[in-house]
Design a protein around this motif. Structure first.
Motif, PDB file in Angstrom:
ATOM      1  N   TRP A  89       0.819  -1.209   0.000  1.00 20.67           N
ATOM      2  CA  TRP A  89       0.000   0.000   0.000  1.00 20.67           C
ATOM      3  C   TRP A  89       0.855   1.262   0.000  1.00 20.67           C
ATOM      4  O   TRP A  89       0.570   2.220  -0.719  1.00 20.67           O
ATOM      5  N   GLN A  90       1.905   1.270   0.785  1.00 23.72           N
ATOM      6  CA  GLN A  90       2.751   2.462   0.867  1.00 23.72           C
ATOM      7  C   GLN A  90       3.606   2.661  -0.387  1.00 23.72           C
ATOM      8  O   GLN A  90       4.066   3.769  -0.652  1.00 23.72           O
ATOM      9  N   MET A  94      -0.077   6.318  -6.245  1.00 24.29           N
ATOM     10  CA  MET A  94      -1.483   6.684  -6.343  1.00 24.29           C
ATOM     11  C   MET A  94      -1.777   7.542  -7.574  1.00 24.29           C
ATOM     12  O   MET A  94      -2.898   7.547  -8.087  1.00 24.29           O
ATOM     13  N   THR A 128       1.422  11.464  -4.402  1.00 25.40           N
ATOM     14  CA  THR A 128       0.988  10.170  -3.882  1.00 25.40           C
ATOM     15  C   THR A 128       0.589  10.227  -2.419  1.00 25.40           C
ATOM     16  O   THR A 128      -0.397   9.610  -2.002  1.00 25.40           O
ATOM     17  N   ARG A 132      -3.031   9.140  -1.091  1.00 26.83           N
ATOM     18  CA  ARG A 132      -3.172   8.005  -0.183  1.00 26.83           C
ATOM     19  C   ARG A 132      -3.953   8.423   1.074  1.00 26.83           C
ATOM     20  O   ARG A 132      -4.843   7.700   1.537  1.00 26.83           O
TER      21      ARG A 132
END
Length: 584
Positions: A89-90, A94, A128, A132
């Motif tokens: 996820w990190q 995005m 990003t 996020r």
């Protein structure tokens, strides 16, 4: 795209063959933090989802959400999850997903729970970290599980194939791409009273729609509902009318199967427009599975096609293997040559030109490896199929190439000259006969004024984004919603499939809780990636927090829990009236 049956409708999606069997590749072990929770005891009620922030500050100890929050439907379980559980996820960029998110908002912003979210998205800085945080602060994360609490499922791939075509029929281009037949009618079976759904009912026609007849209606037809399978995934039945309305023999019949259509003689046997003529029945079949495609005309212009309708019969495809595309040898130094049309062979008829393991390139189909002790290259070649395909231009010493997924690079201004020896008509006839084993049939329509750089239109009604759009079962994963996907990368690829994607399409073979068909884009490269995507993966869905909290206490989802076994009487996580609706 409404692919079989839906997108693009039936759900697309290449191969051709969208099977429903389990994936042949070995299961990828799920991340330790995302192992499926154990099933709850029978009768356990579904507690409300927590409204507390789900993300743990960076550097602090990871902690899961408070309480074993859970909701159930007939088709899946959903467990409250933390964003810290998401593998990769990190690391996900995005920015690459933002255009797909904006596309979803074009549709979802009309809903109350989405209006503020989509409006706020326009003010998010293009970086990003901000993006996020936007998702973490506005969406509740739910892990998608099977009804038995298993957490992994099939992840496959699809793409937009390229065919060759022309507007006039000749000895080579004699396979019609059909538009929707004028004698194809549809009826929403949920309009029929529940008590009559297993009996003979009277219906009347309004245009190409059928409706239950009202007292006093004279121009009616008899419809035996027992002849039809009532599927809550697709509420429309595709039928044809026999006899004059009101006559004693006036009745409703299921629409023609593929074999019946072929026996009638296409296109003369039915009243359907021919959109374009192509030269490869297997490539057309592949496009029917994918749900969309591009057709290169003699002058190099590109006609884009997408799913318009299907014949209403279940999708039982043959397995079709994509041949390795190579470019035509050119005289220009450094000229990669034109993008070659996609071509296929029926599984079992593969040659050494097929890929090593001859996986099936499908619109969401699970795949099977060759039987033990056999290989794709050792399979016997059907001489008729070989005759059909041998005319394709190829240069074994020329490296394969392709356009970037989703682009139009590599398509020439003018189509290269056809092979000197056109494909033999008997060979095409033999292939067509073999494809008749699949009763389903897809009809197409042209797409006007759409940039070639855009993907095809999915079931949601927005262009698909290569690498960020997936086809799903809308009974489980609501269309348009963000989904986090975790699956192994395709063989030989460094592309991460731990990423944020959006549920923007459906497909006839895309059924079940943890099930995704990943859109790779257009061109040879996209096709090769799609054929290599056959893994087990995990999925999470993101719901607007207000919607998730309301959903957790809704009788719609929890009223059946007390019936025993943790079962629910609801079919949909989020009923939307079109792709998933609760049916009495």
């Amino acid at each position: 795209m409404n692919r079989l049956p839906t997108r693009t409708a039936l759900g697309l999606a290449l191969a051709v063959v969208a099977g429903l069997a389990g994936c042949s590749s070995s299961k990828a072990p799920p991340p330790a933090a995302t192992s499926a929770p154990a099933p709850q005891p029978a009768g356990t009620p579904a507690p409300a989802l927590s409204n507390t922030p789900q993300r743990v500050p960076a550097g602090s100890a990871k902690a899961g959400p408070k309480g074993p929050s859970e909701v159930r439907t007939r088709n899946a379980m959903f467990k409250l999850a933390s964003y810290d559980e998401l593998p990769g996820w990190q690391e996900d960029d995005m920015r690459a997903s933002w255009s797909a998110f904006r596309n979803s908002c074009d549709v979802l912003q009309k809903r109350d729970d989405w209006r503020e979210i989509c409006a706020s998205a326009k003010t998010v800085p293009p970086n990003t970290r901000a993006m996020r945080s936007f998702f973490e602060s506005r969406f509740t994360l739910l892990r998608i599980l099977h009804t038995d609490a298993r957490g992994d499922g099939d992840v496959t791939g699809y793409f937009e194939p390229l065919l060759e075509g022309q507007m006039q029929r000749d000895a080579e281009f004699n396979t019609p791409v059909l538009g929707v037949p004028r004698d194809l009618y549809t009826i929403d079976w949920t309009r029929v009273p529940k008590a009559q759904r297993r009996s003979v009912v009277r219906v009347r026609a309004e245009g190409n729609l059928l409706l239950p007849a009202q007292p006093g209606d004279a121009a009616t037809y008899a419809m035996d509902m027992r002849r039809f399978q009532l599927d809550d995934r697709d509420r429309r039945l595709r039928v044809r009318l026999v006899g004059r309305p009101g006559a004693p023999d006036a009745r409703v019949e299921p629409y023609y199967t593929r074999a019946e259509l072929e026996a009638l003689g296409l296109p003369q046997g039915i009243d359907a427009p021919v959109v374009v003529w192509v030269n490869d029945p297997l490539a057309l079949y592949a496009m029917q599975v994918q749900g969309s495609g591009r057709v290169r005309m003699p002058d190099g212009q590109i006609m884009r096609l997408q799913y318009a309708e299907q014949n209403g019969h279940p999708f039982k495809p043959l397995r079709v293997v994509p041949r390795q595309n190579v470019r035509v040898a050119t005289r220009g130094i450094g000229d990669p040559g034109p993008e070659q049309p996609d071509s296929f062979v029926i599984e079992g008829d593969t040659t050494e030109e097929a890929a090593d393991e001859a996986p099936v390139l499908t619109r969401g189909m699970s795949v099977n490896k060759p039987a033990q002790g056999t290989t794709a290259s050792s399979a016997k070649v059907d001489p008729l199929v070989d005759e059909l395909l041998k005319g394709a231009r190829k240069s074994p010493n020329t490296p394969a190439g392709g356009s970037n997924a989703g682009s139009n690079a590599g398509i020439p201004a003018k189509r290269p000259p056809p092979p000197t020896t056109p494909a033999a008509t008997p060979a095409k006839t033999a292939v067509t006969g073999r494809l008749s084993a699949d009763p389903s049939f897809v009809f197409f329509k042209t797409v006007a004024d759409r940039p070639l750089t855009e993907g095809p239109q999915g079931a949601l009604g927005v262009p698909l984004t290569p690498g960020r759009s997936v086809a799903v079962d809308p009974r489980v994963t609501p269309l348009g919603y963000p989904v986090y996907l975790s699956a192994p990368a395709p063989k030989g690829s460094a592309i991460s499939m731990q990423r944020l994607v959006f549920a923007q399409d459906t497909g006839g073979a895309i059924r079940g809780a943890v099930r995704a068909d990943y859109f790779w884009g257009f061109g040879n490269e996209a096709g090769q990636m799609a054929r290599s995507t056959k893994h087990r993966g995990q999925m999470w869905v993101m719901l607007p927090t207000a919607e998730a909290n309301r959903l957790a206490t809704s009788k719609l989802l929890t009223r059946g829990v007390a019936l025993g076994g943790g079962e629910s009487s609801s079919s949909c996580l989020v009923p939307d009236g079109e792709f998933c609706a609760e049916v009495d």
